[in-house]
Enzyme design. Structure first.
Site, PDB file in Angstrom:
ATOM      1  N   GLY A   1      52.146  14.085  33.000  1.00 31.28           N
ATOM      2  CA  GLY A   1      50.774  14.273  33.477  1.00 31.28           C
ATOM      3  C   GLY A   1      50.609  15.654  34.062  1.00 31.28           C
ATOM      4  O   GLY A   1      51.452  16.131  34.836  1.00 31.28           O
TER       5      GLY A   1
ATOM      6  N   GLY B   1      47.435  16.760  35.449  1.00 26.19           N
ATOM      7  CA  GLY B   1      46.207  16.863  36.238  1.00 26.19           C
ATOM      8  C   GLY B   1      46.530  17.655  37.492  1.00 26.19           C
ATOM      9  O   GLY B   1      47.518  18.399  37.536  1.00 26.19           O
ATOM     10  N   LEU B   2      45.730  17.501  38.522  1.00 24.97           N
ATOM     11  CA  LEU B   2      45.981  18.277  39.736  1.00 24.97           C
ATOM     12  C   LEU B   2      47.367  18.000  40.284  1.00 24.97           C
ATOM     13  O   LEU B   2      48.078  18.915  40.701  1.00 24.97           O
ATOM     14  CB  LEU B   2      44.935  17.952  40.801  1.00 24.97           C
ATOM     15  CG  LEU B   2      43.558  18.549  40.550  1.00 24.97           C
ATOM     16  CD1 LEU B   2      42.630  18.200  41.690  1.00 24.97           C
ATOM     17  CD2 LEU B   2      43.652  20.051  40.386  1.00 24.97           C
ATOM     18  N   ALA B   3      47.773  16.754  40.303  1.00 26.17           N
ATOM     19  CA  ALA B   3      49.074  16.418  40.882  1.00 26.17           C
ATOM     20  C   ALA B   3      50.203  16.945  40.008  1.00 26.17           C
ATOM     21  O   ALA B   3      51.066  17.706  40.468  1.00 26.17           O
ATOM     22  CB  ALA B   3      49.185  14.905  41.077  1.00 26.17           C
TER      23      ALA B   3
ATOM     24  N   HIS C   1      32.113   2.961  43.084  1.00 21.32           N
ATOM     25  CA  HIS C   1      31.229   3.990  43.620  1.00 21.32           C
ATOM     26  C   HIS C   1      29.774   3.578  43.439  1.00 21.32           C
ATOM     27  O   HIS C   1      29.376   3.194  42.350  1.00 21.32           O
ATOM     28  CB  HIS C   1      31.510   5.309  42.885  1.00 21.32           C
ATOM     29  CG  HIS C   1      31.026   6.506  43.610  1.00 21.32           C
ATOM     30  ND1 HIS C   1      29.699   6.748  43.816  1.00 21.32           N
ATOM     31  CD2 HIS C   1      31.694   7.532  44.191  1.00 21.32           C
ATOM     32  CE1 HIS C   1      29.571   7.885  44.487  1.00 21.32           C
ATOM     33  NE2 HIS C   1      30.761   8.373  44.729  1.00 21.32           N
TER      34      HIS C   1
ATOM     35  N   SER D   1      26.700  12.477  42.114  1.00 25.78           N
ATOM     36  CA  SER D   1      27.363  12.769  43.385  1.00 25.78           C
ATOM     37  C   SER D   1      26.776  11.957  44.537  1.00 25.78           C
ATOM     38  O   SER D   1      25.584  11.741  44.653  1.00 25.78           O
ATOM     39  CB  SER D   1      27.250  14.251  43.699  1.00 25.78           C
ATOM     40  OG  SER D   1      27.667  14.456  45.029  1.00 25.78           O
TER      41      SER D   1
ATOM     42  N   ARG E   1      30.845   3.834  50.815  1.00 24.65           N
ATOM     43  CA  ARG E   1      30.717   3.505  49.401  1.00 24.65           C
ATOM     44  C   ARG E   1      30.817   2.010  49.121  1.00 24.65           C
ATOM     45  O   ARG E   1      30.014   1.451  48.374  1.00 24.65           O
ATOM     46  CB  ARG E   1      31.816   4.222  48.603  1.00 24.65           C
ATOM     47  CG  ARG E   1      31.620   5.719  48.562  1.00 24.65           C
ATOM     48  CD  ARG E   1      32.759   6.422  47.839  1.00 24.65           C
ATOM     49  NE  ARG E   1      32.513   7.862  47.812  1.00 24.65           N
ATOM     50  CZ  ARG E   1      33.322   8.746  47.254  1.00 24.65           C
ATOM     51  NH1 ARG E   1      34.452   8.359  46.691  1.00 24.65           N
ATOM     52  NH2 ARG E   1      33.022  10.025  47.254  1.00 24.65           N
TER      53      ARG E   1
ATOM     54  N   HIS F   1      35.569   3.700  40.002  1.00 26.11           N
ATOM     55  CA  HIS F   1      35.668   5.143  40.123  1.00 26.11           C
ATOM     56  C   HIS F   1      37.092   5.616  40.409  1.00 26.11           C
ATOM     57  O   HIS F   1      37.552   6.623  39.884  1.00 26.11           O
ATOM     58  CB  HIS F   1      34.744   5.576  41.257  1.00 26.11           C
ATOM     59  CG  HIS F   1      34.735   7.033  41.526  1.00 26.11           C
ATOM     60  ND1 HIS F   1      34.380   7.943  40.557  1.00 26.11           N
ATOM     61  CD2 HIS F   1      35.016   7.747  42.634  1.00 26.11           C
ATOM     62  CE1 HIS F   1      34.464   9.155  41.075  1.00 26.11           C
ATOM     63  NE2 HIS F   1      34.857   9.070  42.315  1.00 26.11           N
TER      64      HIS F   1
ATOM     65  N   ARG G   1      39.145   5.111  49.753  1.00 24.98           N
ATOM     66  CA  ARG G   1      39.348   6.554  49.841  1.00 24.98           C
ATOM     67  C   ARG G   1      38.076   7.269  50.267  1.00 24.98           C
ATOM     68  O   ARG G   1      37.003   6.966  49.789  1.00 24.98           O
ATOM     69  CB  ARG G   1      39.798   7.101  48.487  1.00 24.98           C
ATOM     70  CG  ARG G   1      39.947   8.601  48.463  1.00 24.98           C
ATOM     71  CD  ARG G   1      40.453   9.112  47.142  1.00 24.98           C
ATOM     72  NE  ARG G   1      39.509   8.981  46.050  1.00 24.98           N
ATOM     73  CZ  ARG G   1      38.447   9.772  45.870  1.00 24.98           C
ATOM     74  NH1 ARG G   1      38.189  10.749  46.705  1.00 24.98           N
ATOM     75  NH2 ARG G   1      37.645   9.594  44.836  1.00 24.98           N
TER      76      ARG G   1
END
Ligand code: FAD
Ligand code: SF4
Ligand code: FES
Lengths: 671, 253
Positions: free
Chosen positions: A41, A43-45, A267, A285, A338, A430, A464
Site C-alpha cells: 500500500g 497511500g499516505l501511510a 458520515h 465536506s 457525525r 466513510h 474518528r
C-alpha cells in the site's frame, strides 16, 4: 480469554515516546543495506513509510494495485489535516489535541498511542512544507488554519478542498526520489494475496501481477500492511472502488488479531443514492453544516407531494418544516458529531420523511445563511433599503466564496442548483476505525508484520474526528514506524536474504493459485457485484447506523449463507493470465464476505453504544439524555481483538483493557 | 430535460492485450438513466457482458470523483468526453440523448501503449517524476518550522493551482503531437514558485525534460488543446514558465 500486551512504555505520558525512542535498538547504516522491507500500500501511510525506510537505508519493495502510487485512495481526502502547531495562538497544544482525540473517540482508544500522535503531529506539517506541499496561506505568507468538526481551536491545515491530494503527492515525490536512487522497488498494478510466515515470523508475500496475471513470491525481513480501510464491505461508501480488506484479512487469517471491526464511521453529509445502478457515494465536506440547516417536512402529505413533484421544497413555509437536529439538540443543533447527525437522519427517513424517490434523503438548506450573510453585507455596504433580491445576491456571493467548489460538485452530480433549492444529503459509510490490532510499536500479533494507517485499529477509538486520519497515516509512516521497526530488525542483521524457494512460499503460492483457478473455472450464474450488493444491503440494514441483537443475529446467518452461495455460484469470465477486473473483485468480495460476519459478531458482542457503534439496547432510559447512546465503561472499556480460528463464527475474543490515567471518562452530551 | 430511460449504441475499442490488434466493437445498452455517471453506464454494459459469460470491457478507474486520475476515456473524439473541466468518471449521462451512438477509445499516444481495451500504460509519467519531481529532503523530524519561510499568498496559490494536476494524461491524448508539456510544466511550476524548490531548480527542469523526450512524447507547438481538455484547468502559462526555467538553466549552467 487472554490479555493482550500493548507494550506501552512506562513513565509519564508526555515523556513516554521520547524516552522509548532513546532506548530503542538501532540498526547501523551498513547493516540496513542487508535488510529488506515490504510495504503493501502506498497511500499516505504506506507511501510515507516506504520513502522514510528507504532514506534510512533499508531496501524497500512497495506494492499498490493502482497503476501509480499517486492514485491511492488517500488522494480523495478533502478537508484537511490536524496538527497542534498553535499558530493561531488560540491555546492549542499536544495535550489538547490528545484530549480531543480521546474524547472524540468516545474513550475507546489507547491513551499512549494518541498522545504520541498528537506529539508528532507538528513535525508532519514541517516535513510536508519542506517537500513543497502548497498548503493555504494568509496574506502575511504564513500558514492558514480552519476549525473542523466542532472543536474549539483552529488546528486544521488545508490545501483548498484537496488536502489529501497534496499530501499524497508529497509522499509520492519522496518515494520518487528513492525510486530514482534504487532504494524503493515499486510494484504498481500488483495485489498482495497472502502473507508468508517462516518460523512464525512474517517473511514475505504472494502477489499477483494484475497485467500479466503472474503469481509472484517476494521475501523480506518484515512486512508492513498499509492497505487502507474496509468501508467497501457496505458495497456503497465514499471509498475508492478498489479499496478492500484483502491484505488486512490475509494477515488476520495467518495470525494477526483483528480489532474492533464494528467501529465504522457513517458520515452524515454525502450525496444520496439516485438508483440501483449506484456504484459509489460522494462525500460533501462536513464544513457545510456550519451554515446549512438540516430539515425534512413536518407532514407526510408534503413528503408525498415533493416526491411526486407537485410541490417543491421551497414551497414549504417555516412552520411546515422540521429542523430535527435543532429540535432534538438545541445546544449543538446542526453541529452535533457525525454519528449523532447520521442516526438522526436515518430516524426521520425510517419514519417515512425521506425527501427523494428512494426515501433516503434529507435537506441541507442554505437559505437562512444566504439571508443572514446578505443582510450583513447590505449593512456593511450601507445599503439601507436593499431589496430582497439584492440581499439574496449579496448573501449568495458569500456562500459561494466559502463553499463554491462543493456547490459546483453537487450541481455536477445532481443537476440542481443548491443556491436556489436545498441540497439533498444522506449518510454514507466513510471510514473504519477498526482494523488489524497493533501494539505500541505498530506491530501486529505476527512478529515482523506491522499495520499502519487506516488498516490498523489505531488511535481513533470508536469514532474518528475530522482531519485526523491524514495525520495518523503520516505520523505512522514518517515518524513512528521507521523507529519502532528498527528495534525488531536489529535482530535480523545476520539473517541474510530470505529465500523464496522454501516450502512456506510454495504452500502459500499454491493456496493463492488454487483460489484463482477456482474462480475462473467455476461455472456460476451470478456476477461478483451481485453478491457484493447483497452483502452491502445486509450490512447497511442490520449492521449500519443502528444495531440490535435480533438484526445482528440475522445478519450473521445471512452473510454465512450468502458466502456459501458465493462459493458455489459466482461467475468470473476471462482467464487468470491477463487483466481481469472481475477476478480481482472476486477475491476482494470473498474476503469481505468473511470480514462482514466477524464485523457483525463484534457488534453483537459489544452491547453498549459508543461512538459510531449504536446498540438500540443500550440507551439512556430517562433524564435529559433519554433515548441517547449509553456507553458502559464498566463492562466494555476494552479493545476487542479477534483471533482467527478457521471460520469467522469461531473467532476467539481477546481483550485489551483500556486504562485512562490522564483523562477522566465522561458521557457525551449535545442537548 | 430529464430522460429516465435512454437507449444507446456504444462503439468501443476492444484489444485483448498489447501484442494483438484491436478493433471497434458495437454494443447496445438500454434503460440508461440520465442520473448515471458515464462509468456507471459502463458498469451496466459490463454486467450484461458478464451475464453472457463474455469478458467485460477493461478500463482504469478508482476514486470516481475526479481526483485519482485513473479514468481515461476518449469519448466521441474528446478526452474525458464532451463536458468541460470534468474527468470521465464525473461525466453524467445527461450529457447524451436517447438514440445516441457513443465512440469510446483509449488514450492514443506512443508513450501510452494500450494494456487492454481502454486501459493504457502511463508509467512514462511516473518515470518523468522519478527524474526530478521532488525536493530532496529527508524525514528527520527536525526539519525547520513550517512558518520559518513566509511565502507570498499569490505564489502559494499559483503553486497550488499547478499542483492540482491529477496525472490523467488527457493533455497528451488530446494533443496532435502527443506532447506532455502541460503535465511536466505543472510540476516544474509548482516547485519553481516555492522557495523550497529553488535549490534543485536547474537540474529538475533539465532532467524532467530529458526524460520526457526519452519516453517518446512529442514536441509542443502551442496549439493549446491540452489546456482546453485538462479536467483540472491547468493553465498553459505553466508551459511558458517551464520554458523560461529551462532556458535559464541551460544558459547559466
Ligand atoms: C472522500 C473522503 C474524504 C476524506 N477526507 C479526509 C480529511 O479531510 N481528513 C482526514 O484526515 N481524513 C479524511 N479521509 C480519510 C482518509 O483519507 C483515509 O483514512 C486515509 O487517506 C487512508 O490512508 P491509508 O494510507 O491508510 O490508505 P489508502 O490511502 O486507502 O491506501 C491504500 C493503499 O493500499 C493499496 N492496497 C490495498 N490493498 C492492496 C493489496 N491487496 N495489495 C497491494 N496493495 C494494496 C492501495 O493500492 C493503496 O496504495 C477521507 C476519506 C474519504 C473517503
Ligand atoms: S495537466 Fe491536466 S490533462 Fe494533463 S495530466 Fe495533468 S490534469 Fe491531466
Ligand atoms: S476514477 Fe478517479 S479521476 Fe476518475
Amino acid at each position: 480469554m487472554s490479555t493482550l500486551d500493548s507494550k506501552v512504555p512506562k513513565g509519564d505520558i508526555a515523556d513516554k515516546w521520547t524516552n522509548y525512542k532513546n532506548k530503542i535498538d538501532l540498526v547501523n547504516p551498513a547493516n540496513k543495506r542487508n535488510i529488506d522491507v515490504i510495504v503493501v500500500g502506498t497511500g499516505l501511510a504506506g507511501g510515507s513509510a516506504a520513502a522514510t525506510l528507504a532514506e534510512l537505508g533499508y531496501n524497500v519493495k512497495a506494492f499498490c494495485y493502482q497503476d501509480s502510487p499517486r492514485r491511492a485512495h488517500s488522494i480523495a481526502a478533502q478537508g484537511g489535516i490536524n496538527a497542534a502547531k498553535n499558530y493561531q495562538g488560540d491555546g492549542d497544544s499536544a495535550y489538547r489535541l490528545f484530549y480531543d482525540t480521546v474524547k472524540g473517540g468516545d474513550y475507546r482508544s489507547r491513551e499512549a498511542n494518541v498522545y504520541r500522535l498528537a506529539e508528532v503531529s507538528t513535525n508532519i506539517i514541517d516535513q510536508c512544507v519542506a517537500q513543497g506541499v502548497p498548503f493555504a496561506r494568509d496574506y502575511g505568507g504564513l500558514l492558514d488554519n480552519r476549525s473542523f468538526g466542532g472543536v474549539l481551536v483552529s488546528r486544521t491545515f488545508y490545501a483548498k478542498g484537496q488536502t489529501g491530494q497534496q499530501l499524497l503527492l508529497g509522499c509520492y515525490s519522496a518515494m520518487n526520489r528513492q525510486i530514482a536512487r534504487g532504494k524503493i522497488e515499486m510494484h504498481n498494478r500488483h495485489e498482495m494475496l497472502d502473507v508468508v510466515k517462516v518460523d512464525g515470523k512474517a517473511r514475505g508475500i504472494i502477489a499477483r501481477n494484475l497485467v500479466t496475471g503472474e503469481i509472484e513470491r517476494h521475501s523480506a525481513h518484515a512486512v508492513v500492511i498499509a492497505s487502507g480501510g474496509y468501508g467497501n464491505v457496505y458495497f456503497l461508501s465514499t471509498n475508492a472502488m478498489g479499496s478492500n480488506t484483502t491484505a488486512a484479512w490475509k494477515v488476520h487469517k495467518k495470525g494477526a488479531y483483528f480489532a474492533n471491526p464494528c467501529y465504522t464511521q457513517i458520515h452524515p453529509t454525502c450525496i444520496p443514492r439516485s438508483g440501483d445502478y449506484q456504484s459509489k457515494l460522494t462525500l460533501m465536506s462536513e464544513s457545510l453544516r456550519n451554515d446549512g440547516r438540516i430539515w425534512v417536512p413536518k407532514n407526510l402529505e408534503d413528503v408525498e407531494a415533493i416526491r411526486n413533484g407537485t410541490k417543491k421544497p421551497t414551497d414549504l413555509s417555516e412552520e411546515e418544516r422540521d429542523y430535527y437536529l435543532e429540535r432534538r439538540y438545541p445546544a449543538f443543533g446542526n453541529l452535533v458529531p457525525r454519528d449523532v447527525a447520521s442516526r438522526a437522519a436515518k430516524e426521520r427517513c425510517d419514519a417515512g420523511y425521506g425527501v427523494n424517490a428512494t426515501g433516503e434523503a434529507v435537506y441541507l438548506d442554505f437559505k437562512s445563511a444566504i439571508e443572514r450573510y446578505g443582510k450583513e453585507q447590505a449593512k456593511l455596504q450601507n445599503l439601507d433599503n436593499a431589496s430582497q433580491e439584492k440581499i439574496t445576491e449579496l448573501g449568495a456571493a458569500i456562500v459561494k466564496a466559502k463553499y463554491g467548489n462543493l456547490f459546483q460538485m453537487y450541481e455536477k452530480i445532481v443537476a440542481e442548483d443548491p443556491y436556489k433549492t436545498p441540497m439533498m444529503i444522506y449518510p454514507a459509510t466513510h471510514y473504519t476505525m477498526g482494523g488489524v490490532w497493533v501494539d505500541y510499536n505498530l506491530m501486529t500479533t505476527i512478529p515482523g508484520c506491522y499495520a499502519i494507517g487506516e488498516a490498523n485499529f489505531s488511535d481513533h477509538g470508536a469514532n474518528r474526528l475530522g482531519a485526523s486520519a491524514l495525520m495518523q497515516g503520516l505520523a505512522d509512516g514518517y515518524f513512528v514506524l521507521p523507529y519502532t521497526i528498527g528495534d525488531y530488525l536489529s535482530h535480523d542483521i545476520r539473517t541474510g536474504k530470505i529465500p523464496t524457494d522454501t516450502p512456506e512460499f510454495e504452500a502459500a503460492e499454491k493456496d493463492v493459485k488454487e483460489r484463482i483457478e477456482f474462480f475462473v473455472n467455476n461455472k456460476g450464474t451470478h456476477s461478483v457485484d451481485y453478491y457484493h450488493k447483497i452483502l452491502g444491503k445486509i450490512m447497511w440494514e442490520k449492521v449500519g447506523m443502528s444495531r440490535n441483537e435480533t438484526g445482528l443475529k440475522e445478519a450473521i446467518a445471512e452473510i454465512k449463507a450468502l458466502r456459501e452461495d458465493f462459493w458455489k455460484n459466482v461467475s468470473v469470465p476471462g482467464g487468470s493470465d491477463q487483466v481481469n477486473a472481475e477476478l480481482e473483485k472476486a477475491g476482494r468480495v470473498a474476503d469481505f464476505l468473511e470480514l462482514g460476519e466477524l464485523f457483525a459478531t463484534d457488534a453483537l458482542n459489544r452491547n453498549e453504544s459508543c461512538g459510531g457503534h449504536f446498540r438500540e439496547e443500550s440507551v439512556e432510559l430517562d433524564g435529559e439524555q433519554k433515548g441517547e447512546a449509553k456507553r458502559k465503561d464498566d463492562e466494555y472499556a476494552y479493545v476487542a481483538a479477534w483471533e482467527y480460528k478457521g471460520e469467522p463464527s469461531e473467532a476467539v475474543l481477546h481483550k485489551e483493557q483500556l486504562e485512562f490515567n490522564d483523562i477522566e471518562l465522561k458521557q457525551r452530551s449535545y442537548k | 430535460m430529464s430522460q429516465e430511460s435512454m437507449n444507446l449504441t456504444l462503439k468501443i475499442w476492444r484489444q485483448a492485450n498489447a501484442s494483438v490488434k484491436g478493433e471497434m466493437v458495437e454494443y447496445k445498452v438500454s434503460e440508461i438513466s440520465d442520473h448515471m455517471s458515464f462509468l456507471e453506464m459502463m458498469d451496466v454494459l459490463n454486467e450484461q457482458l458478464v451475464a453472457k459469460n463474455e469478458e467485460p470491457v477493461a478500463f482504469d478507474h478508482d476514486c470516481r470523483e475526479g481526483i485519482c486520475g485513473s479514468c481515461s476515456m476518449h469519448i466521441n473524439g474528446e478526452s474525458h468526453g464532451p463536458d468541460k473541466a470534468v474527468t470521465t468518471c464525473q461525466l453524467h449521462m445527461r450529457s447524451f440523448n436517447d438514440g445516441d451512438t457513443i465512440h469510446i477509445e483509449p488514450w492514443r499516444a506512443k508513450a501510452f501503449p494500450v494494456i487492454k481495451d481502454l486501459m493504457v500504460d502511463r508509467s512514462s509519467f511516473d518515470r518523468i517524476q522519478h527524474a526530478g519531481g521532488f525536493i530532496s529532503v529527508n524525514t528527520s523530524g527536525n526539519t525547520q518550522d513550517a512558518n520559518a519561510i513566509p511565502i507570498r499568498k499569490e505564489d502559494a496559490d499559483m503553486a497550488m493551482d499547478a499542483a492540482t494536476c491529477i496525472g490523467c494524461g488527457a493533455c497528451v491524448a488530446t494533443c496532435k503531437n502527443a506532447s506532455a508539456m502541460l503535465f511536466v510544466g505543472a510540476k516544474v511550476s509548482q516547485f519553481a514558485l516555492l522557495p523550497q524548490g529553488q535549490v534543485e531548480a536547474k537540474e529538475r527542469v533539465q532532467n524532467m525534460v530529458a526524460q520526457m523526450d526519452k519516453e517518446g512524447f512529442g514536441a509542443c507547438t502551442n496549439t493549446g488543446a491540452c489546456e482546453v481538455e485538462c479536467p483540472k484547468g491547468i493553465s498553459i502559462s505553466n508551459i511558458a514558465r517551464m520554458n523560461r526555467e529551462y532556458l535559464s538553466a541551460t544558459i547559466t549552467k
